[in-house]
Design an enzyme around this catalytic site. Structure first.
Site, PDB file in Angstrom:
ATOM      1  N   GLY A  47       1.115  -1.360  -0.042  1.00  0.00           N
ATOM      2  CA  GLY A  47       0.058  -0.076   0.010  1.00  0.00           C
ATOM      3  C   GLY A  47       1.419   1.167  -0.069  1.00  0.00           C
ATOM      4  O   GLY A  47       1.755   0.937   0.482  1.00  0.00           O
ATOM      5  N   GLN A  52       3.197  10.029   1.542  1.00  0.00           N
ATOM      6  CA  GLN A  52       4.718   9.453   1.754  1.00  0.00           C
ATOM      7  C   GLN A  52       5.430  10.374   1.105  1.00  0.00           C
ATOM      8  O   GLN A  52       6.491   9.467   0.426  1.00  0.00           O
ATOM      9  CB  GLN A  52       4.576   7.201   1.313  1.00  0.00           C
ATOM     10  CG  GLN A  52       3.269   7.416   2.887  1.00  0.00           C
ATOM     11  CD  GLN A  52       3.601   6.086   2.560  1.00  0.00           C
ATOM     12  OE1 GLN A  52       2.616   5.271   1.689  1.00  0.00           O
ATOM     13  NE2 GLN A  52       3.989   5.460   3.158  1.00  0.00           N
ATOM     14  N   CYS A  93       6.775  -0.547   6.976  1.00  0.00           N
ATOM     15  CA  CYS A  93       5.922   0.771   6.451  1.00  0.00           C
ATOM     16  C   CYS A  93       7.869   1.284   5.640  1.00  0.00           C
ATOM     17  O   CYS A  93       8.078   1.262   5.726  1.00  0.00           O
ATOM     18  CB  CYS A  93       5.024   1.876   7.294  1.00  0.00           C
ATOM     19  SG  CYS A  93       4.921   3.968   6.725  1.00  0.00           S
ATOM     20  N   LEU A  94       7.138   1.765   4.337  1.00  0.00           N
ATOM     21  CA  LEU A  94       8.155   2.018   3.043  1.00  0.00           C
ATOM     22  C   LEU A  94       8.380   3.447   3.909  1.00  0.00           C
ATOM     23  O   LEU A  94       9.936   3.609   3.426  1.00  0.00           O
ATOM     24  CB  LEU A  94       7.258   1.979   2.024  1.00  0.00           C
ATOM     25  CG  LEU A  94       7.278   0.941   0.879  1.00  0.00           C
ATOM     26  CD1 LEU A  94       6.444   1.506  -0.288  1.00  0.00           C
ATOM     27  CD2 LEU A  94       7.929   0.283   0.742  1.00  0.00           C
ATOM     28  N   HIS A 135      -3.793   1.137   7.771  1.00  0.00           N
ATOM     29  CA  HIS A 135      -2.532   1.551   7.907  1.00  0.00           C
ATOM     30  C   HIS A 135      -2.711   3.053   6.766  1.00  0.00           C
ATOM     31  O   HIS A 135      -2.482   3.831   6.773  1.00  0.00           O
ATOM     32  CB  HIS A 135      -1.637   1.086   7.502  1.00  0.00           C
ATOM     33  CG  HIS A 135      -0.896   0.580   7.072  1.00  0.00           C
ATOM     34  ND1 HIS A 135       1.144   0.810   7.632  1.00  0.00           N
ATOM     35  CD2 HIS A 135       0.081   1.990   6.239  1.00  0.00           C
ATOM     36  CE1 HIS A 135       1.535   1.063   7.777  1.00  0.00           C
ATOM     37  NE2 HIS A 135       1.978   1.872   6.821  1.00  0.00           N
ATOM     38  N   GLU A 136      -2.769   2.905   5.537  1.00  0.00           N
ATOM     39  CA  GLU A 136      -2.726   3.910   4.559  1.00  0.00           C
ATOM     40  C   GLU A 136      -3.623   5.333   4.901  1.00  0.00           C
ATOM     41  O   GLU A 136      -3.540   6.159   4.694  1.00  0.00           O
ATOM     42  CB  GLU A 136      -3.409   3.286   3.254  1.00  0.00           C
ATOM     43  CG  GLU A 136      -2.956   2.299   2.848  1.00  0.00           C
ATOM     44  CD  GLU A 136      -0.724   2.639   2.354  1.00  0.00           C
ATOM     45  OE1 GLU A 136      -0.141   3.344   2.009  1.00  0.00           O
ATOM     46  OE2 GLU A 136      -0.792   1.316   3.184  1.00  0.00           O
ATOM     47  N   HIS A 139      -2.129   7.264   7.325  1.00  0.00           N
ATOM     48  CA  HIS A 139      -1.237   8.461   6.524  1.00  0.00           C
ATOM     49  C   HIS A 139      -1.630   9.900   5.677  1.00  0.00           C
ATOM     50  O   HIS A 139      -1.161  10.414   6.237  1.00  0.00           O
ATOM     51  CB  HIS A 139      -0.655   7.615   4.924  1.00  0.00           C
ATOM     52  CG  HIS A 139       0.455   7.138   6.013  1.00  0.00           C
ATOM     53  ND1 HIS A 139       1.774   7.135   6.124  1.00  0.00           N
ATOM     54  CD2 HIS A 139       0.838   5.886   5.117  1.00  0.00           C
ATOM     55  CE1 HIS A 139       2.443   5.919   5.877  1.00  0.00           C
ATOM     56  NE2 HIS A 139       2.274   4.864   5.997  1.00  0.00           N
TER      57      HIS A 139
HETATM   58 NI    NI Z   1       2.988   3.073   5.131  1.00  0.00          NI
END
Ligand code: NI
Length: 173
Positions: A47, A52, A93-94, A135-136, A139
């Site tokens: 995701g 991000q 998480c990226l 999760h997204e 963000h």
């Molecule tokens: Ni993330």
């Protein structure tokens, strides 16, 4: 251009902003969103949320299997329902490379929003898809999964966070 094809890392302050709703799904926005998929696959993510990338709008993309056809984008998502009990699973998480931790989330959700063509859609999800969407969704409000870790776990990742903070300081110097 505000958009950049690079995933921001903690503690970049742009990850902590509340994102703005998309006012109109223009061809430019469609192109930007479509470009998020290859970037996400390249980074081995399931995701990716626009903030991000330093793009402060309320949208994210998901593909938990990585298989063609399983990908989707959700624009201006609203969490309509949340339930089904809770479950705990390790997340990453990226924007927080090298950090993982168990997060408790609801099992089932319903989210409403718009797809890339501007159609209103409602997505009912459970399990991993629901977890990834939550999760997204976080963000978009500047929330990272580390904010949801237990105090003990938070303590245990302090050193890794410190390393990311130092890397960020070096990169922005
Ligand atoms: Ni993330």
């Amino acid at each position: 251009m505000e958009h950049q094809d690079q995933v921001l890392h903690y503690p970049d302050p742009r990850l902590r902003r509340k994102a703005e709703p998309v006012e109109e799904i223009t061809p430019e926005i469609q192109a930007r969103v479509r470009a998020m998929f290859p970037l996400m696959y390249e980074e081995r993510g399931i995701g990716l949320a626009a903030p991000q990338l330093g793009w402060n709008v309320r949208l994210f993309v998901v593909n938990i299997s990585g298989e063609p056809g399983d990908e989707f984008a959700l624009i201006n998502p609203e969490l309509v329902e949340e339930g089904g009990g809770t479950w705990v699973l390790e997340e990453g998480c990226l924007s927080l490379p090298g950090i993982h931790g168990k997060v408790k989330r609801n099992k089932r959700i319903v989210m409403r929003g718009y797809d890339l063509d501007g159609n209103e859609i409602e997505i009912e999800a459970d399990g991993m898809v629901a977890r990834c969407m939550l999760h997204e969704f976080d963000h978009l409000d500047g929330i990272l999964f580390i904010d949801r870790l237990s105090p003990v776990k938070k303590q245990s990742i302090k050193r890794k966070l410190r390393t990311l903070e130092e890397e960020f300081a070096t990169a922005s110097a």
